[in-house]
Design a protein around this motif. Sequence first.
Motif, PDB file in Angstrom:
ATOM      1  N   SER A  21       0.459  -1.604   0.112  1.00 24.99           N
ATOM      2  CA  SER A  21       0.105   0.030   0.025  1.00 24.99           C
ATOM      3  C   SER A  21       1.156   1.337  -0.393  1.00 24.99           C
ATOM      4  O   SER A  21       1.793   1.296   0.279  1.00 24.99           O
ATOM      5  CB  SER A  21      -1.053   0.149   1.892  1.00 24.99           C
ATOM      6  OG  SER A  21      -1.717  -1.097   0.658  1.00 24.99           O
ATOM      7  N   CYS A  22       0.198   2.640  -0.281  1.00 23.51           N
ATOM      8  CA  CYS A  22       0.874   3.710  -0.632  1.00 23.51           C
ATOM      9  C   CYS A  22      -0.031   4.716  -0.336  1.00 23.51           C
ATOM     10  O   CYS A  22      -0.031   5.237  -1.386  1.00 23.51           O
ATOM     11  CB  CYS A  22       1.767   4.176  -2.087  1.00 23.51           C
ATOM     12  SG  CYS A  22       2.601   5.430  -1.827  1.00 23.51           S
ATOM     13  N   ALA A  23      -0.200   5.009   1.299  1.00 23.12           N
ATOM     14  CA  ALA A  23      -0.885   6.390   0.962  1.00 23.12           C
ATOM     15  C   ALA A  23      -0.254   7.588   1.087  1.00 23.12           C
ATOM     16  O   ALA A  23       0.803   8.014   0.739  1.00 23.12           O
ATOM     17  CB  ALA A  23      -1.392   6.265   2.453  1.00 23.12           C
ATOM     18  N   ALA A  24      -0.966   8.554   0.136  1.00 20.10           N
ATOM     19  CA  ALA A  24      -0.041   9.453  -0.349  1.00 20.10           C
ATOM     20  C   ALA A  24      -1.399  10.645   0.126  1.00 20.10           C
ATOM     21  O   ALA A  24      -2.878  10.891   0.843  1.00 20.10           O
ATOM     22  CB  ALA A  24      -1.235   9.684  -1.629  1.00 20.10           C
ATOM     23  N   SER A  25      -0.512  11.949   0.185  1.00 15.36           N
ATOM     24  CA  SER A  25      -0.929  13.477   1.272  1.00 15.36           C
ATOM     25  C   SER A  25      -1.099  14.171  -0.080  1.00 15.36           C
ATOM     26  O   SER A  25      -0.800  13.876  -1.496  1.00 15.36           O
ATOM     27  CB  SER A  25      -0.037  13.839   1.690  1.00 15.36           C
ATOM     28  OG  SER A  25       1.053  13.999   1.662  1.00 15.36           O
ATOM     29  N   GLY A  26      -2.179  15.578   0.418  1.00 15.22           N
ATOM     30  CA  GLY A  26      -2.509  16.322  -1.129  1.00 15.22           C
ATOM     31  C   GLY A  26      -4.006  16.394  -1.895  1.00 15.22           C
ATOM     32  O   GLY A  26      -4.642  14.745  -1.986  1.00 15.22           O
ATOM     33  N   ARG A  27      -4.221  17.536  -2.047  1.00 19.28           N
ATOM     34  CA  ARG A  27      -5.547  16.723  -2.446  1.00 19.28           C
ATOM     35  C   ARG A  27      -5.768  16.952  -3.785  1.00 19.28           C
ATOM     36  O   ARG A  27      -7.054  16.227  -4.225  1.00 19.28           O
ATOM     37  CB  ARG A  27      -6.573  18.704  -2.333  1.00 19.28           C
ATOM     38  CG  ARG A  27      -6.545  19.120  -0.740  1.00 19.28           C
ATOM     39  CD  ARG A  27      -6.934  20.345  -0.802  1.00 19.28           C
ATOM     40  NE  ARG A  27      -6.188  21.473  -0.973  1.00 19.28           N
ATOM     41  CZ  ARG A  27      -5.976  22.740  -0.604  1.00 19.28           C
ATOM     42  NH1 ARG A  27      -7.676  22.657  -0.511  1.00 19.28           N
ATOM     43  NH2 ARG A  27      -4.974  23.548  -1.221  1.00 19.28           N
TER      44      ARG A  27
END
Length: 124
Positions: A21-27
């Motif tokens: 899994s790769c969790a990303a920040s940012g809108r």
Amino acid sequence: QVQLVESGGGLVQAGGSLRLSCAASGRTFASTRMAWFRQAPGKEREFVATISGTGGSTYYADSVKGRFIISRDNAKNTVYLQMNSLKPEDTAVYYCAARMSSSTRFTPDGYDFWGQGTQVTVSS
């Protein structure tokens, strides 16, 4: 700016499965092309798979085609890599990467942001 955090690596026997899994920040995640790369000791970082912002388009390296599946959940700002039928040669540090442009790229220099990597070890 995008921050990426990978998880899900580990030790598995040949023939087994893992899901990264790769969790990303940012809108702007839903408009961001995402990819997975890997790097084995003494080797260059190599392309594994990439997925478009909507998830409607995917590409795979020949070495993983038919065994790995890249997917994403834009509601959770997360991209996944389901790895099946793992082989010892899949052993590497796996990196998640983000590309701000929607066009497809298969080399590391085409990606703007990177996670810290997660180790995958496949024993024979």
